[in-house]
Design an enzyme around this catalytic site. Structure first.
Site, PDB file in Angstrom:
ATOM      1  N   HIS A  15      -8.352 -28.698  19.829  1.00 52.57           N
ATOM      2  CA  HIS A  15      -8.324 -27.246  19.634  1.00 52.57           C
ATOM      3  C   HIS A  15      -9.449 -26.613  20.448  1.00 52.57           C
ATOM      4  O   HIS A  15     -10.589 -27.105  20.417  1.00 52.57           O
ATOM      5  CB  HIS A  15      -8.487 -26.919  18.148  1.00 52.57           C
ATOM      6  CG  HIS A  15      -8.401 -25.450  17.871  1.00 52.57           C
ATOM      7  ND1 HIS A  15      -7.201 -24.776  17.821  1.00 52.57           N
ATOM      8  CD2 HIS A  15      -9.365 -24.531  17.687  1.00 52.57           C
ATOM      9  CE1 HIS A  15      -7.438 -23.492  17.601  1.00 52.57           C
ATOM     10  NE2 HIS A  15      -8.744 -23.318  17.516  1.00 52.57           N
ATOM     11  N   GLU A  59     -12.702 -30.043  27.150  1.00 56.68           N
ATOM     12  CA  GLU A  59     -11.580 -30.674  26.431  1.00 56.68           C
ATOM     13  C   GLU A  59     -11.234 -31.990  27.121  1.00 56.68           C
ATOM     14  O   GLU A  59     -10.972 -33.006  26.477  1.00 56.68           O
ATOM     15  CB  GLU A  59     -10.352 -29.758  26.433  1.00 56.68           C
ATOM     16  CG  GLU A  59     -10.492 -28.519  25.584  1.00 56.68           C
ATOM     17  CD  GLU A  59      -9.204 -27.713  25.543  1.00 56.68           C
ATOM     18  OE1 GLU A  59      -8.120 -28.290  25.391  1.00 56.68           O
ATOM     19  OE2 GLU A  59      -9.279 -26.472  25.677  1.00 56.68           O
ATOM     20  N   VAL A  89      -3.108 -26.343   9.528  1.00 57.97           N
ATOM     21  CA  VAL A  89      -2.929 -26.548  10.976  1.00 57.97           C
ATOM     22  C   VAL A  89      -4.155 -27.150  11.669  1.00 57.97           C
ATOM     23  O   VAL A  89      -4.052 -28.157  12.362  1.00 57.97           O
ATOM     24  CB  VAL A  89      -2.614 -25.208  11.705  1.00 57.97           C
ATOM     25  CG1 VAL A  89      -1.955 -25.464  13.040  1.00 57.97           C
ATOM     26  CG2 VAL A  89      -1.809 -24.282  10.837  1.00 57.97           C
ATOM     27  N   GLY A 134      -0.129 -29.584  30.462  1.00 56.44           N
ATOM     28  CA  GLY A 134      -0.421 -31.017  30.371  1.00 56.44           C
ATOM     29  C   GLY A 134      -1.698 -31.478  31.048  1.00 56.44           C
ATOM     30  O   GLY A 134      -1.817 -32.648  31.420  1.00 56.44           O
TER      31      GLY A 134
END
Ligand code: GRF
Length: 197
Positions: A113, A184, A154, A15
């Site tokens: 991703h 990210e 996906v 997380g």
């Protein structure tokens, strides 16, 4: 006053991307958004603890509690609808979503991703496998991508934001993963800001 965009974040483990969103909302750099719930595909994961600490509702909707994919999908749809979700954010969600869930939130569901899509994505490219493959292919750059989720593919779907990082001499999948993860945490809140403003 304009209502805030209601985000449900789907997670499976650590997380840290969820945390980046919580922090962005708390420090005011993601105005106009609120996280209304965190849904985890696994019970007892750190991501649910992070939600709890931030005072956000956290629930586990896990395969082990449902006899089949249909009933799991129905539970997910119910949870998303109950919280009047405007935007679904897959932040390290490691489970495949039922097509009905994807279709219901088409254009309102995004994923992060850890590679430069279209490279190193799709079937089999998840978690550390992505970074291992990048190293084995002797790539000079890698990165991360935030994209819309599309039914049937996906890691397909329109790219919202992508950022590169170098692959350094002597990197292994762990050092590369850490470098990618840091970006990210930047691009996920940034991508959300772009699509909600
Ligand atoms: C991230 O690398 C994300 O891109 C991938 O899974 C990882 C999840 O990390 N899909 P975290 O749970 O957000 O820390």
């Amino acid at each position: 006053m304009k209502e805030k965009v209601r985000i449900s974040v789907l997670v499976s483990g650590r997380g840290s991307n969820l945390q980046a969103l919580i922090d962005s909302i708390e420090n005011g750099s993601l105005p106009g958004a609120e996280i209304v719930q965190v849904i985890s595909s696994r019970k007892g994961v750190p991501a649910l603890e992070r939600a709890g600490k931030a005072g956000i509702k956290g629930v586990a909707v896990s395969k082990e509690d449902f006899p089949d994919e249909r009933s799991l999908a129905d539970e997910l749809l119910r949870a998303l609808e109950d919280e009047k979700t405007d935007l679904v954010v897959l932040a390290g969600y490691m489970s495949l979503l039922h097509q009905d869930v994807i279709k219901k939130y088409l254009g309102r569901m995004i994923n992060i991703h850890p590679s430069l899509i279209p490279k190193f994505c799709g079937k089999g490219f998840y978690g550390m496998r992505v970074h291992k493959a990048v190293i084995e292919a002797k790539e000079k750059v890698s990165g991360a991508t935030v994209h819309f989720v599309e039914a049937g593919d996906v890691d397909g779907g329109e790219i919202i934001l992508q950022r590169e990082v170098p692959v350094e001499e002597g990197d292994d999948e762990n050092t590369l993963a850490a470098r990618v993860l840091a970006i990210e945490h930047e691009i996920l809140p940034e991508a959300i800001r772009r699509i909600i403003t």
